[in-house]
Design a protein around this motif. Structure first.
Motif, short mmCIF file in Angstrom:
data_model
loop_
_atom_site.label_atom_id
_atom_site.label_comp_id
_atom_site.label_asym_id
_atom_site.label_seq_id
_atom_site.Cartn_x
_atom_site.Cartn_y
_atom_site.Cartn_z
N LEU A 34 0.85 -1.09 -0.15
CA LEU A 34 0.02 0.09 0.00
C LEU A 34 0.98 1.27 0.00
N SER A 35 2.08 1.21 0.27
CA SER A 35 2.77 2.29 0.41
C SER A 35 3.41 2.62 -0.91
N GLN A 36 3.17 1.91 -1.91
CA GLN A 36 3.48 2.26 -3.24
C GLN A 36 1.94 2.59 -4.19
N MET A 37 0.84 2.76 -3.42
CA MET A 37 -0.40 3.01 -3.95
C MET A 37 -1.00 4.16 -3.14
N ASN A 38 -0.22 4.99 -2.72
CA ASN A 38 -0.73 6.28 -2.12
C ASN A 38 -1.48 6.03 -0.87
N LYS B 110 -21.92 7.23 -7.45
CA LYS B 110 -22.84 7.20 -8.69
C LYS B 110 -23.65 6.15 -8.63
N LEU B 111 -25.06 6.71 -8.91
CA LEU B 111 -26.41 5.71 -8.62
C LEU B 111 -25.99 4.51 -9.70
N GLY B 112 -25.67 4.64 -10.99
CA GLY B 112 -25.75 3.77 -11.87
C GLY B 112 -24.59 3.04 -11.44
N THR B 113 -23.25 3.21 -11.01
CA THR B 113 -22.55 2.42 -10.87
C THR B 113 -22.93 1.57 -9.50
N GLY B 114 -23.54 2.00 -8.45
CA GLY B 114 -24.10 1.39 -7.63
C GLY B 114 -24.93 0.34 -7.68
N PHE B 115 -26.00 0.60 -8.75
CA PHE B 115 -27.09 -0.28 -9.00
C PHE B 115 -26.65 -1.28 -9.92
N PHE B 116 -25.56 -0.99 -10.93
CA PHE B 116 -25.19 -1.95 -12.24
C PHE B 116 -23.85 -2.20 -12.08
N GLY B 117 -22.92 -2.08 -11.00
CA GLY B 117 -21.72 -2.07 -11.28
C GLY B 117 -21.43 -3.62 -10.67
N GLY B 118 -22.22 -4.36 -10.36
CA GLY B 118 -21.51 -5.85 -10.14
C GLY B 118 -21.35 -5.92 -8.56
N GLU B 119 -20.74 -4.84 -8.02
CA GLU B 119 -20.32 -4.91 -6.70
C GLU B 119 -21.19 -4.13 -5.54
N GLY B 120 -22.22 -3.59 -6.08
CA GLY B 120 -23.05 -2.72 -5.40
C GLY B 120 -22.62 -1.43 -4.85
N PHE B 121 -23.13 -0.74 -4.24
CA PHE B 121 -22.60 0.76 -3.50
C PHE B 121 -21.42 0.39 -2.85
N LEU B 122 -21.23 -0.58 -2.28
CA LEU B 122 -20.09 -0.91 -1.26
C LEU B 122 -19.02 -1.88 -1.81
N MET B 123 -17.84 -1.30 -1.55
CA MET B 123 -16.75 -1.88 -1.82
C MET B 123 -15.55 -2.00 -0.73
N GLN B 124 -14.64 -2.99 -0.74
CA GLN B 124 -13.71 -2.99 0.50
C GLN B 124 -12.72 -1.89 0.07
N LYS B 125 -12.22 -1.17 1.22
CA LYS B 125 -11.08 -0.07 1.23
C LYS B 125 -10.18 -0.32 2.05
N LEU B 126 -8.90 -0.62 1.41
CA LEU B 126 -7.73 -0.98 2.44
C LEU B 126 -6.77 0.32 2.30
N GLU B 127 -6.52 0.66 3.68
CA GLU B 127 -5.53 1.68 3.80
C GLU B 127 -4.62 1.56 4.62
N GLY B 128 -3.43 2.23 4.45
CA GLY B 128 -2.15 2.13 5.33
C GLY B 128 -0.88 2.10 4.39
N ASP B 129 0.19 1.92 5.04
CA ASP B 129 1.36 1.60 4.37
C ASP B 129 2.37 0.28 4.55
#
Length: 267
Positions: free
Chosen positions: A106-110, A136-155
């Motif tokens: 993650l330190s190489q991905m900001n 974005k409503l369209g992304t949330g409804f039709f993006g395949g992952e829904g409105f929520l995705m996992q977010k990994l943060e740190g270094d």
């Protein structure tokens, strides 16, 4: 570094596992149920949330961390593995289905990576496992992952798992690719993620590729899987017998013949 600095080695080809090397007092966190094996002197502890250093030490902080995981379909709990011995020790985590384990620094991905909801496998202590809300409503409804995705943060290091073969694609500024919505594994935080209608009634209804593509626009990096678990599960389900014992009948088993002869109910 705010995260523990861990070493690792990945074994296997299609059913991989990752072996993490821990110095004394170093800790790695992992999804519940992903443990494969561990050395003596490794202390295992079940924790609320993700165990990140920025998660509040009070009850509310722990509840918020655990609540984020529930929203993405994960368990309330994670497991922390700490080397309580004097020398280097090892703990290994296995992939849940055929695919690849991807090491992410993650330190190489900001300090931020966005991934599909069930992709996270393990990480150095201090990595925050949260949620990324698709505004974005369209992304949330039709993006395949829904409105929520996992977010990994740190270094620190994090390990993500996905199905089939994993392809990394670095996108230049303005460069765009279209991806099946189920094949997107992860992307850096600077990727512009949207959805696009495939176009054409005949293509949409009979093309077999769904109604929407995921559009990914650079700059940034994306990881794409060749075999989403949903696609694998649907093929297995389609090939499974429709009622108990029907596979035995198809193979001409003696037990199946006796059931038919006696008029037994095989449901």
């Amino acid at each position: 570094m705010n995260n523990h600095e861990i070493d690792y080695k990945i074994y296997g080809d299609d059913m991989q596992f990752v072996e993490v090397e821990l110095d004394p007092d170093e800790t790695v966190i992992a999804e519940a149920g992903s443990l494969m094996m561990m050395d003596d002197s490794i202390k295992m502890e079940t924790i609320f949330g993700d165990g990140s250093s920025n998660q509040g030490s009070g009850l509310m902080g722990k509840l918020l961390g655990a609540g984020k995981r529930v929203l993405t379909g994960e368990s309330l709990f994670m497991t922390a593995f700490t080397n309580s011995g004097a020398g280097k020790k090892h703990v290994s985590f296995a992939s849940p289905y055929p695919g690849k384990i991807i090491p992410m620094d993650l330190s190489q991905m900001n300090g931020k990576l966005i991934c599909q909801k069930d992709a996270f496998l393990a990480a150095a202590k201090g990595v925050s496992v949260g949620i990324e809300f698709q505004k974005k409503l369209g992304t949330g409804f039709f993006g395949g992952e829904g409105f929520l995705m996992q977010k990994l943060e740190g270094d620190g290091m994090a390990f993500v798992h996905a199905g089939g073969t994993i392809h990394r694609r670095d996108l230049f500024p303005g460069e765009m690719i279209r991806v099946d919505t189920g094949c997107l594994v992860a992307m850096t935080g600077d990727i512009d993620y949207n959805i696009e209608y495939v176009g054409g009634i005949k293509t949409a209804l009979f093309g077999g590729e769904g109604l929407f593509f995921a559009t990914l626009r650079g700059p940034g990096t994306v990881w794409i899987q060749s075999l989403p678990f949903s696609r694998l599960a649907s093929r297995v389900f389609a090939s499974a017998p429709q009622r108990a014992g029907s596979d035995s009948k198809g193979e001409g088993s003696i037990a199946g013949g006796l059931f038919d002869l006696l008029g037994g109910d095989r449901r």
